[in-house]
Each structure stands twice: as structure tokens, then as C-alpha cells.
Design a protein around this motif. Structure first.
Motif, PDB file in Angstrom:
ATOM      1  N   LYS A 119       0.812  -1.215   0.000  1.00 25.26           N
ATOM      2  CA  LYS A 119       0.000   0.000   0.000  1.00 25.26           C
ATOM      3  C   LYS A 119       0.845   1.264   0.000  1.00 25.26           C
ATOM      4  CE  LYS A 119      -3.851  -2.034   2.574  1.00 25.26           C
ATOM      5  NZ  LYS A 119      -4.345  -2.164   3.953  1.00 25.26           N
TER       6      LYS A 119
ATOM      7  N   ARG B  52      -7.839  -0.057  -5.074  1.00 20.01           N
ATOM      8  CA  ARG B  52      -9.194   0.175  -4.559  1.00 20.01           C
ATOM      9  C   ARG B  52      -9.957  -1.120  -4.718  1.00 20.01           C
ATOM     10  NH1 ARG B  52     -11.743   5.353  -4.875  1.00 20.01           N
ATOM     11  NH2 ARG B  52     -13.695   4.322  -4.363  1.00 20.01           N
ATOM     12  N   THR B  53     -10.795  -1.399  -3.755  1.00 21.74           N
ATOM     13  CA  THR B  53     -11.533  -2.649  -3.796  1.00 21.74           C
ATOM     14  C   THR B  53     -13.027  -2.377  -3.896  1.00 21.74           C
ATOM     15  OG1 THR B  53      -9.826  -3.688  -2.481  1.00 21.74           O
ATOM     16  CG2 THR B  53     -11.923  -4.822  -2.592  1.00 21.74           C
TER      17      THR B  53
ATOM     18  N   ARG C  38     -14.639  -9.769  -4.059  1.00 20.80           N
ATOM     19  CA  ARG C  38     -14.124  -8.404  -4.121  1.00 20.80           C
ATOM     20  C   ARG C  38     -13.314  -8.238  -5.400  1.00 20.80           C
ATOM     21  NH1 ARG C  38     -10.817  -7.984   0.904  1.00 20.80           N
ATOM     22  NH2 ARG C  38     -10.648 -10.195   0.411  1.00 20.80           N
TER      23      ARG C  38
ATOM     24  N   ARG D  63     -10.410  -6.077  -7.134  1.00 20.40           N
ATOM     25  CA  ARG D  63      -9.374  -5.110  -6.788  1.00 20.40           C
ATOM     26  C   ARG D  63      -8.813  -4.453  -8.036  1.00 20.40           C
ATOM     27  NH1 ARG D  63      -4.955  -7.865  -4.532  1.00 20.40           N
ATOM     28  NH2 ARG D  63      -4.180  -7.824  -6.657  1.00 20.40           N
TER      29      ARG D  63
ATOM     30  N   ASN E 231     -13.400  -0.323   1.227  1.00 19.11           N
ATOM     31  CA  ASN E 231     -12.743  -1.266   2.128  1.00 19.11           C
ATOM     32  C   ASN E 231     -13.508  -1.613   3.381  1.00 19.11           C
ATOM     33  OD1 ASN E 231     -10.398  -2.328   1.125  1.00 19.11           O
ATOM     34  ND2 ASN E 231      -9.327  -0.369   1.365  1.00 19.11           N
TER      35      ASN E 231
END
Lengths: 414, 414
Positions: B32, B183-184, B223, B225, B258
Motif C-alpha cells: 500500500k 481500490r476494492t 471483491r 481489486r 474497504n
């Protein structure tokens, strides 16, 4: 002693997208036949990274097991790297693997692309370990007195091939294999440092062939692992060490045969044909979830009143409102009333009640975050105890639930 | 680009007794802030093995993060090895960490052993990263232009210290860090392959700077990503991509920031000032445990009747015995009666009920293992739905509980 390195290959491991479970599986299987894993590595899908990992691993081990990087696409480069590393310039086609590939593509109802068929082509420096569950074969390279094994990264394919690896390793290294023995003594209720203090003399007196490790965990308590790497008489040495530990720790030991705390509790309940219910507050369903995690839980577990709100404690479990007002919900009186109320309402032999402060808020100087009262109502008596733990909310809930499970175990044993 | 190696220490990893989850967590967190993990290693609790791993890692990376081997017992040798490696002959006591240790021992109601207190003594070559959740502090060594960080192996302690590591890494390496943007988009209720089909056109139209990954999980749904490694304008590109995805997936998207599914549900309940209770059968407390996993849960969650046994469904939730006899416990009628019964008994705005077959036994051709009926009773209507999943017992319980949570989310949104 045969030493091994396990190396898992894939960018997805290095960015933390998947948790590698292959290395653990391989380590457990190799241990059983006396191969010691001295290092586990994970590297990305890059030729230089794989090359260096192979090179460094062969310096410290006799056997290198690689997983991953054998797929059909361009980012899968393990096979070519190993061909170059072992000095192979030519490939041959494994007809057996080619047949599996044709078969798999047919079953999937797709056509056979050349990128799939060519997965049967392997360097001339290796022998093939057939993969019946996938398209990429395993490969066995005997190279300069060492062995390199390359396996696909998909866990069930890798696991499907692994019996062939075990067989080949046993054959190749037969003269140098001596099994490694591990036994675990699972304890609950004594913190790690107090446990170390309590068993210091026993630890000092352990024979030099045995190695001791402490494995603390919120849900499992502290497990003690005894290992013997020179197996000659090792099983007996470990058995003797366990037997001499039992009088020191007594009922704090819940298993010497790899059972989890809930497995032990479930077995006790089955054995006594006893039923149980829960009356949870702060554990919020976690204790019930543990009790119902076992197959066949419905034979001993009846249900729960989860009384998160005090109103439910009063209305369903019959906790006296005066009691709640004076002693508070986090008190001996309250959990005992909850346990007895649950036992009566759900008509079970045992009832376990919890009330505490998991955090992050709700604590006070007298009852800090991490405080819990737990009661177990049994056929004869109701016992209760206070614990104070220091964790975050989720860890506290785990510790509360495990402590409750352990109190239930001790009550049934009584 | 700052390169890092993660090294986890512990014999229990090398024998496959535990699956290492620390390396994945650390890799994700470092990513990150733009630090690339180039290798993950696991070595045993032996000085030579740790020494060599440190030595080799510093040759290929700027930053080495170690976990494990910091416990109070004799098999924990990381600290002394790092002291010798960095040329430190003296230790100093971190008074801040010593205070945490005293505090933790006091809370546990145990005495302070010297082996615990001495965990606050660290080599003079390091600065301390305080560990408030455990006794072993983290240590930061700046050594010959590189950085070595040593952290405890207990995951929640390591994770508790990690924000300090991130802060220090950002400060130390500031000039060489270029952030990676992720970003998810969290979705629930559409299986991975169906989702891929549904968003195929959108995926094809993504700008080449963006990379898409699918992350399916029983508790979180699928999810998506989106990553951008060249951060110039990346945030805007990702924002645009998310905005064009929203009309395609609608309420199947539960978060683009998130949040976990339970965080979203808890926020909705807070926002509507609504209360909820559960009436669980097959989920066995898992749904309650999820709802109470959030700090402040007591403001929306009242409690649960966990009716594992049919008798409890009748006696406490008022499910008609004829209904149970004819439709069976795993039926629309039963879960709707359970939800309405729970809502009435516990007097909440919403009630969620589950009844199904988690397995491994109890299935039939009409109702195979993995079948679940879920009902949500709201202020106006009661809705119910059947799902059939294919997993083992624990995975099924997770999927049932997550599906119930998602139905609650959709009911509140309505």
C-alpha cells in the motif's frame, strides 16, 4: 538426516493476495518420512529470482521442492528456468501426460490448444511425475548429487502428485532417512511464562535428544511440542517425558494426541451422553459457534439464549432486575443466574454463561476491558470464575469463549 | 522502488504445524505504501539459520521484516541473534514497554516473572516499537544503510504494532517511495464466474494502466481489486472505472471503501437507529458472532435465541409443531416463523433466522448438504430465500451467515 527446502513460486504470494498452504502440506508430508525442512521460501515469477532461489537452496539442502509457475501462459517460467539450470537443451514429450491433457480438455468440453499440449514437453534432464488432475506434470531432476522436484501450484493437483514424490524420495534417499517424531501436549489456563516457570525443572531434565517448543494461542491455550530428530528410541523418550509432565500439570493438560479443546469437550459430552446449552452475553455467539463447529453437535448441543441486552437477561433467563442493578451484569451473581436460567429454560445437563467487557469501550477501573465472569451450571453444582485478559475486542471474545469451554471441560471431568 | 524481504521465524512453520499468515499481511500493508516484497522466507528457531537469512536478505533488499522468536522462553532467540548481528554488546530497558508488561501481568492477575520483565530489555542498536497488546516489543535496527525490523509472531500483536512500522518506513524511505494505488469494490451474491461474465465488457474497456483481480471469499463475497502501479492520475482512473461499474452491479456492491459486510450492516443499523436480533439454527451462533464483532454492537444488537434443537424452535420461538412435522425445519415456513417469533420475543425492528444443513451428514436428495433457508423479518414485511452452497461444514456455516447478513443489508436498504 535428509534436509529439504520448499520454494513456492508466484507473484500472488508476494503481494499477499493468497496465503500459501502448499509449503505447510509439503513440510508435514516430508516430516513423516524423516525429511527435515530447513527453510521455506516464496519468490516471484521471475527467472533470476527462481534461479537464485534454486542455487541458494541446493547449497543448504539435499532436496528442493518447488511449486508453481508451471501454467500454460507466458508468465509461467519455472520449467524453462529449470531446463537451463540443469543444462538441458532438449525437451521430450511425456506421452502419458499428453494423454491426461487430452482427456482433461475433452472433459472440459474445450478444444486442445498447443499451449496446453506442450505442457507435456519436459526437459530431457528430468523424469515425469504424472499429474492426472491437471495439465502440468511434476518433474524430478537428479542434479549434481541433489534432487530438484517441480510441482504445479494448484493445491489439489500438487497434493495429488505428492504420493509419487514421497515414493521417489524414499527410494532415492533410503539409506539416510530416519523418521522425525513430534508430540504435542495441549494445556489450558496457565499463561506461557507461568507455565515455563512451573515446568522449568522438568524442561532442564529433558534428555538432549528432545527439543521443546511453546505454542501459545488465544483459542488453544499453550501447546508444548516435543520433537525428536534422531528417532532411535525417540517415541519412548517422548512418552516418558509426557508421563513425567502429567503429575506437574494435572488437568491443565487437555490433550496429548493433537485434539483441539472443542474436540475434547465434544468427546466428553458424547461419552457422558450429556447435553449443554449456552447463555452468552459478551461472547456474542462465539461460544455457541465453537460448540456447533463439530460434526454431530446436535446430539449434545441444544441451543442458546444470547442475552446481549440486559432486558433479555431478565425476561428470558429470569435474572433478577435488582441483582442486575446492584451487582451489575458483569458479576458472579449475574452469570450464575444466567447459567441456571438457561439450564432450566433449555432443559440441559450443563449450561455455560458468560458476561464481560470485550471492549474497546465499557471498561472501568474496577472492571477493565478484558474482564469476564463465566459460570457453568452442572447437574449438581454451579461454579463460576472471573478472568481478566489483555487483548483487542476480537481476541478478548476468543479468550472468553475458550476459557468458558475449558471451564465446561473441568466441570464435566469433576 | 524500495525492496523488502519478509522472514518468519519458527520451527512450527517448518514442520507445517501452523500456516503462516503474517507474511501475507505484511506484504499487503507494505504494498500500500509502495514497498515491493521480493522474497518471503521462513526459517527455524536456530541462531545460524536466522543469521544466514538476515545476511542473505540484506543483500537483496533495503528492508527486512522478521516476525517470531521473541517470546519469553528459551527457544526464542531472535533478539540475541540480532544483537550479535548488529554488533551490540549491551541492552537497555525500554521503560515504556516495561510498563506495558507490568500492566498486562497485573491484568492477568499473575505475578511478574523476570523472564517477562526482561522482554523490555533490547539491544542498544535498536529503537523500540511499543507492543501494547503483548509483552515482546518490536525492534527497529538501522544497520549499514539497511533496515531490520523484528516483530512478535503472534498475529494480532504483530498487526497492532504494524502502523508504527508503516510510519517509520515512510519516514525513513520517503524519497524512494512511489505509492501503489489499490481500490476494492466489494460485491455479494453473484458467484465469481457469473460476475466475470456480467462485467466482461467493462473489464475489456478498462484503461491499460489499471489491473483487475478477483478475490472471492466465503464471508466477503467477491471483491474486485483495481490496482494502478504508476500513480500519476491513477486515483482518478480508478474512480471513473468504479463509477461506470456501479450501474452494472447495483446493490450487489456493498462497499467501495474497504468496509467489510458486517461494517456496512452495522453502519446501516446505526444510521436507521434500528435494532436486530437473530434466531439461528444451522449457523450455530456464527451470525450472532459476526453481528457482535463490531465495537458498539450493543446499540443495535439485542440478542438471539439459538434454536439448534427443534424443541427450542417450538418452545421459545413459537414455531408450530405441525409446521415442523410437515414442512420440516429447513423450509420457508419454518424460517419465517422463527424470524417472526424472534422479532416478537426480543422486541426488535429486524430479526434474521437461519435453518439449513451444514453437513457433513443430514442431507437428502431434495435438501442436500449446503442447503439453507434464511428469513429476515422487518418492520413491514418478512422476506425469505433459499440458497444451496457446496463446501465443508465450516465453509457452509460461513456462507450461510454471510448470506443472512447480506439479506439483512438488502432489507434495511429497501
Amino acid at each position: 538426516m535428509v534436509k529439504s527446502v520448499v520454494c513456492t513460486i508466484g507473484d500472488e504470494i508476494l503481494i499477499g493476495q493468497i496465503t500459501d498452504s502448499n509449503a505447510g502440506f509439503i513440510a508435514r508430508e516430508l516430516n513423516k518420512i524423516g525429511v527435515m525442512v530447513v527453510q521455506i521460501r516464496s519468490v516471484g515469477d521471475r527467472q533470476d529470482a527462481i534461479w537464485e532461489a534454486v542455487d541458494a537452496s541446493l547449497k543448504e539442502a539435499d532436496l528442493l521442492i518447488l511449486t508453481g509457475g508451471l501454467g500454460p501462459t507466458r508468465d509461467d517460467i519455472t520449467k524453462n528456468t529449470l531446463a537451463r539450470y540443469t543444462g538441458s537443451s532438449r525437451f521430450y514429450c511425456s506421452t502419458a501426460q499428453e494423454a491426461h491433457i487430452r482427456d482433461i480438455c475433452e472433459k472440459r468440453g474445450g478444444r486442445l490448444f498447443e499451449i496446453n499440449r506442450s505442457q507435456a514437453d519436459v526437459p530431457e534432464t528430468c523424469t515425469v511425475l504424472e499429474n492426472k488432475l491437471g495439465t502440468a506434470p511434476g518433474m524430478w531432476f537428479a542434479y549434481q548429487g541433489k534432487v530438484i522436484v517441480s510441482l504445479p501450484g494448484v493445491p489439489y493437483e500438487m497434493e495429488g502428485i505428492f504420493p509419487l514424490v514421497i515414493q521417489a524420495v524414499q527410494q532415492h534417499f533410503s539409506s539416510s532417512l530416519s523418521p522425525i517424531i513430534h508430540r504435542t501436549i495441549a494445556t489450558f489456563g496457565i499463561p506461557e511464562s507461568a507455565l515455563a516457570h512451573k515446568i522449568a525443572d522438568w524442561e532442564t531434565a529433558l534428555p538432549p535428544e528432545l527439543h521443546l517448543a511453546y505454542l501459545p494461542n488465544p483459542l488453544s491455550g499453550v501447546r508444548l511440542r516435543l520433537s525428536c530428530y534422531d528417532a532411535h528410541g525417540g517415541a519412548l523418550l517422548i512418552e516418558q517425558a509426557i508421563n513425567s509432565l502429567k503429575p506437574i500439570l494435572g488437568s491443565a493438560i487437555y490433550s496429548t494426541h493433537n485434539q483441539s479443546l472443542i474436540e475434547v469437550v465434544a468427546a466428553l459430552l458424547h461419552q457422558k451422553r450429556a447435553t449443554v446449552c449456552t447463555a452468552e452475553s459478551c461472547t456474542g455467539g462465539k461460544l455457541a459457534a465453537l460448540l456447533t463447529s463439530q460434526a454431530g453437535a446436535s446430539s449434545y448441543y441444544m441451543g442458546s439464549v444470547l442475552a446481549y441486552d440486559n432486558r433479555i437477561k431478565e425476561e428470558l433467563l429470569g435474572v433478577d432486575s435488582q441483582l442486575l442493578h446492584h451487582a451489575g451484569a458483569v458479576s458472579r451473581d449475574c452469570v450464575e443466574a444466567m447459567a441456571k436460567g438457561g439450564q432450566k429454560l433449555l432443559r440441559t445437563d450443563y449450561a455455560v454463561a458468560t458476561s464481560g467487557i470485550a471492549g474497546p469501550s465499557g471498561g472501568s477501573p474496577e472492571k477493565p476491558v478484558g474482564t469476564v465472569w463465566i459460570a457453568v451450571a452442572g447437574p449438581q453444582i454451579c461454579s463460576s470464575q472471573k478472568f481478566v485478559f489483555a487483548g483487542n475486542r476480537l481476541i478478548n471474545i476468543d479468550r472468553f469463549a475458550a476459557a468458558a469451554l475449558n471451564m465446561l471441560r473441568l466441570s464435566i471431568l469433576d
